[in-house]
Scaffold this motif. Structure first.
Motif, PDB file in Angstrom:
ATOM      1  N   HIS A   9      -3.244  -2.921   1.656  1.00  0.00           N
ATOM      2  CA  HIS A   9      -3.128  -2.464   3.040  1.00  0.00           C
ATOM      3  C   HIS A   9      -2.851  -0.977   3.122  1.00  0.00           C
ATOM      4  CE1 HIS A   9      -0.472  -1.512   6.534  1.00  0.00           C
ATOM      5  NE2 HIS A   9      -1.417  -2.156   7.191  1.00  0.00           N
ATOM      6  N   ASP A  10      -1.992  -0.466   2.247  1.00  0.00           N
ATOM      7  CA  ASP A  10      -1.609   0.949   2.268  1.00  0.00           C
ATOM      8  C   ASP A  10      -2.838   1.830   2.031  1.00  0.00           C
ATOM      9  OD1 ASP A  10       0.900   2.957   1.854  1.00  0.00           O
ATOM     10  OD2 ASP A  10      -0.725   3.457   0.457  1.00  0.00           O
ATOM     11  N   GLU A  11      -3.115   2.714   2.999  1.00  0.00           N
ATOM     12  CA  GLU A  11      -4.331   3.528   2.912  1.00  0.00           C
ATOM     13  C   GLU A  11      -4.339   4.453   1.705  1.00  0.00           C
ATOM     14  OE1 GLU A  11      -3.780   2.936   7.459  1.00  0.00           O
ATOM     15  OE2 GLU A  11      -2.505   3.231   5.697  1.00  0.00           O
ATOM     16  N   GLY A  64      -6.766   1.224  -5.292  1.00  0.00           N
ATOM     17  CA  GLY A  64      -5.959   0.009  -5.223  1.00  0.00           C
ATOM     18  C   GLY A  64      -4.832  -0.046  -6.223  1.00  0.00           C
ATOM     19  N   VAL A  65      -4.719   0.949  -7.083  1.00  0.00           N
ATOM     20  CA  VAL A  65      -3.658   0.988  -8.092  1.00  0.00           C
ATOM     21  C   VAL A  65      -2.874   2.277  -7.913  1.00  0.00           C
ATOM     22  CG1 VAL A  65      -3.088   0.964 -10.552  1.00  0.00           C
ATOM     23  CG2 VAL A  65      -5.053  -0.347  -9.707  1.00  0.00           C
ATOM     24  N   ALA A  66      -1.611   2.154  -7.549  1.00  0.00           N
ATOM     25  CA  ALA A  66      -0.761   3.330  -7.346  1.00  0.00           C
ATOM     26  C   ALA A  66       0.673   2.937  -7.613  1.00  0.00           C
ATOM     27  CB  ALA A  66      -0.916   3.879  -5.929  1.00  0.00           C
ATOM     28  N   GLY A  67       1.514   3.916  -7.892  1.00  0.00           N
ATOM     29  CA  GLY A  67       2.897   3.623  -8.238  1.00  0.00           C
ATOM     30  C   GLY A  67       3.722   3.085  -7.109  1.00  0.00           C
ATOM     31  N   HIS A  68       3.294   3.347  -5.865  1.00  0.00           N
ATOM     32  CA  HIS A  68       4.112   2.966  -4.717  1.00  0.00           C
ATOM     33  C   HIS A  68       3.661   1.683  -4.041  1.00  0.00           C
ATOM     34  CE1 HIS A  68       0.623   4.678  -2.786  1.00  0.00           C
ATOM     35  NE2 HIS A  68       1.085   4.373  -1.588  1.00  0.00           N
ATOM     36  N   ALA A  69       2.433   1.241  -4.262  1.00  0.00           N
ATOM     37  CA  ALA A  69       1.887   0.073  -3.576  1.00  0.00           C
ATOM     38  C   ALA A  69       0.675  -0.422  -4.353  1.00  0.00           C
ATOM     39  CB  ALA A  69       1.494   0.425  -2.136  1.00  0.00           C
ATOM     40  N   GLY A  70       0.248  -1.646  -4.012  1.00  0.00           N
ATOM     41  CA  GLY A  70      -0.957  -2.182  -4.621  1.00  0.00           C
ATOM     42  C   GLY A  70      -0.799  -3.527  -5.291  1.00  0.00           C
ATOM     43  N   VAL A  71       0.438  -3.931  -5.607  1.00  0.00           N
ATOM     44  CA  VAL A  71       0.641  -5.203  -6.291  1.00  0.00           C
ATOM     45  C   VAL A  71       0.567  -6.350  -5.283  1.00  0.00           C
ATOM     46  CG1 VAL A  71       2.227  -6.604  -7.651  1.00  0.00           C
ATOM     47  CG2 VAL A  71       2.037  -4.156  -8.102  1.00  0.00           C
ATOM     48  N   PHE A  72      -0.176  -7.395  -5.634  1.00  0.00           N
ATOM     49  CA  PHE A  72      -0.230  -8.643  -4.873  1.00  0.00           C
ATOM     50  C   PHE A  72       0.489  -9.718  -5.686  1.00  0.00           C
ATOM     51  CE2 PHE A  72      -3.541  -6.214  -2.988  1.00  0.00           C
ATOM     52  CZ  PHE A  72      -3.856  -6.771  -1.741  1.00  0.00           C
ATOM     53  N   GLY A  73       1.048 -10.702  -4.991  1.00  0.00           N
ATOM     54  CA  GLY A  73       1.709 -11.778  -5.707  1.00  0.00           C
ATOM     55  C   GLY A  73       2.163 -12.885  -4.791  1.00  0.00           C
TER      56      GLY A  73
END
Length: 591
Positions: free
Chosen positions: A322-324, A331-340
């Motif tokens: 979701h985070d732009e 889709g891979v960044a230190g602050h966002a991107g993980v799904f679970g």
């Protein structure tokens, strides 16, 4: 029951290192069992406060005595593997948990605003390694457009226990674990400048910023940059992060910043030669068996992914971060991107409560976990932070809050709370940005879930079968009028775990009308009973005045073992005669 967390085949009701017996039970074992039974049945119903308090303070309470309790803290690391069970099996009161789940369900129905707080949710609660609650409610996909037009029910996607959520900023915990592992392996020094390992970062006044400052959000960097809209490609976006100048001098302020974690993700990549998603997979999700956790969910799992927002430039976001900014970085960044899933997130939480290990697979050393849960931000009150974990945040941790409570939230509507003092985990995953990020805060739901688990944990009476606890915003517990009033001594036990804005005042009166303060009771985060003794030259009555403040509340206040004496002896003994106390806004409680 949780289909993803069956009872472990290795679990036999005993801790690691304890041998269970089969058919050949020895005579010695039978004798020990009999002796223990005699000791239990012959121990007085209420040991003195000093005796019980000494054992509890020394951490000598047996597991079965501590389990399900809020007033006895756990010492050391756990050694649990998550398995399903009923609340009662670990000493929890199912009532408050059911009440919390009812609140979560109500939040999926429209309120005065005309829309629900969130489309759907999955709630997971665990205590002492037992998942007592794993309940989906509402919808993973509910709306047809950004305005909130509801899809026909046959076109909606119901929430499932194994629904995969965009965890948003909870991703920061995964990045932090990867980074502190570098310290474990001798690849970096947490107090070294980031520029030592990532020279491009050391420009525009950032040469002194340390790795620890990035992890604790004290670097001075601003919260974010519009990477996705202002910069044309991934190299330009990463360069913008590395080039940005501090907003404040490093170490001078606390500012929660995505840029801190984006930088840490780049740092880990530079040190290892592996991208962040590979490090997270190899060092966290694969060792812990988190099959549904990672970046960029595969297309064949899309039917299990909760939808997030309708965005003008992307349409309905589902299966992509979701985070732009994270989206613009692939889709891979230190602050966002993980799904679970909730179940996977609970396993990660249990690994932390276990000191970095789960099912015999270690991802962190205990000392490293201890650092992750240590507050390095004591100079910034209200912003307690370990190495990645937020600490002591009542606004979403509710009554589970203490200086040791750890967790994180995510913008999409996700929450993880760990309570090491009771060995408990609370997970609330929602898709609150579906269909719009502007539909309001879900913090009331976050607190409701944490409060439900906290209230399910018992505060056992110090004496006898019941204690007194406050139940209203303003209440008094008052002793009967004394016939003698000179040189009076009041003695009682108190358990206090309240928001700092709440007040519990012990007062005395000579006429039953005007009252003077003797002592303000406090004990936030201590989670233990305390003996209180007060003396006054004269009094004909005492009372406990509880006043609820404007804060979020806590587990509550309890008073027990009330005795009043003068120079001639005991004149009030509430354990022998409960009728000597008059309650207004207080009640008798056995937990």
């Amino acid at each position: 029951m949780n289909p993803q967390l069956p009872r472990s085949p290795h679990y036999r009701g005993a801790r690691r290192g304890t041998r269970t017996t089969g058919e050949g039970v020895t005579v010695r074992a039978l004798l020990i069992t009999a002796l223990l039974a005699i000791l239990v049945t012959t121990t007085p119903a209420h040991a003195t406060a000093s005796e019980t308090g000494r054992h509890e303070a020394d951490g000598e309470v047996a597991v079965q005595e501590r389990r399900g309790r809020f007033d006895v803290v756990r010492r050391g690391w756990a050694d649990d593997v998550l398995r399903s069970g009923r609340p009662e099996s670990v000493g929890l009161d199912p009532g408050p948990i059911a009440g919390a789940l009812d609140q979560v369900r109500r939040f999926t129905a429209p309120d005065a605003s005309g829309h629900p707080l969130f489309a759907g949710a999955v709630t997971l609660l665990a205590h002492d390694g037992v998942v007592t609650t794993h309940e989906p409610t509402g919808w993973a996909v509910r709306y047809a457009d950004a305005a909130g037009t509801e899809l026909p029910e046959d076109r909606r996607v119901p929430m499932r226990a194994d629904t995969i959520f965009d965890l948003a900023s909870i991703s920061k915990l995964f990045t932090s674990i990867v980074v502190v592992r570098r310290q474990e392996l001798g690849q970096l020094d947490l107090d070294a400048p980031v520029a030592r390992y990532l020279p491009e970062f050391g420009v525009n006044g950032k040469s002194a910023i340390t790795v620890r400052q990035l992890l604790t959000h004290t670097s001075g960097l601003e919260p974010w940059l519009p990477l996705w809209s202002k910069y044309p490609d991934v190299p330009a976006r990463l360069k913008a992060v590395l080039d940005v100048a501090p907003k404040n001098p490093p170490g001078s302020t606390y500012t929660y910043s995505d840029l801190n974690l984006i930088t840490l993700g780049l740092l880990a990549h530079r040190l290892t030669g592996k991208p962040l998603d590979v490090l997270v997979r190899e060092e966290i999700t694969e060792p812990l068996g988190l099959r549904d956790t990672g970046y960029n969910p595969p297309a064949d799992e899309l039917d299990r992914v909760a939808a997030t927002e309708f965005q003008a430039h992307r349409g309905l976001v589902r299966g992509q971060v979701h985070d732009e900014n994270a989206w613009s970085l692939g889709g891979v960044a230190g602050h966002a991107g993980v799904f679970g899933t909730a179940a996977d997130l609970a396993v990660l939480g249990q690994a932390i409560l276990n000191g970095g290990e789960y099912r015999g697979r270690r991802i962190l050393r205990p000392r490293t976990v201890e650092l992750m849960l240590t507050d390095f931000n004591q100079g910034f009150p209200g912003n307690a932070h370990g190495l990645g974990f937020e600490l002591d945040q009542r606004w979403y941790m509710g009554a589970l809050t203490s200086p040791k409570a750890a967790g994180h939230t995510g913008f999409t509507g996700t929450t993880l709370v760990l309570d090491p003092l009771s060995g408990s985990i609370a997970v609330l995953l929602t898709n609150r940005v579906h269909p719009s990020r502007d539909w309001g805060s879900i913090n009331p739901a976050r607190r409701a879930v944490a409060n439900g688990l906290a209230a399910a944990l018992a505060v056992r009476p110090r004496h006898g079968r019941a204690a007194w606890t406050a139940t209203t915003h303003l209440g008094t517990l008052t002793t009967a009028t004394l016939t003698r009033s000179d040189r009076v001594r009041l003695r009682f036990d108190a358990f206090v775990d309240l928001d700092p804005g709440d007040r519990v005042v012990v007062q005395a009166s000579n006429d039953g009308t005007s009252w003077r303060d003797l002592k303000v009771l406090a004990g936030y985060g201590a989670r233990r009973w305390e003996r209180v003794e007060l003396a006054t030259e004269s009094a004909t009555a005492f009372r406990w005045l509880y006043v609820k403040g404007e804060g979020y509340g806590g587990r509550g206040v309890y008073v027990d073992g009330v005795r009043v004496s003068d120079r001639h002896g005991v004149v009030v003994d509430a354990e022998r005669d409960p009728g000597v106390l008059r309650a207004d806004g207080w009640r008798s409680a056995d937990r």
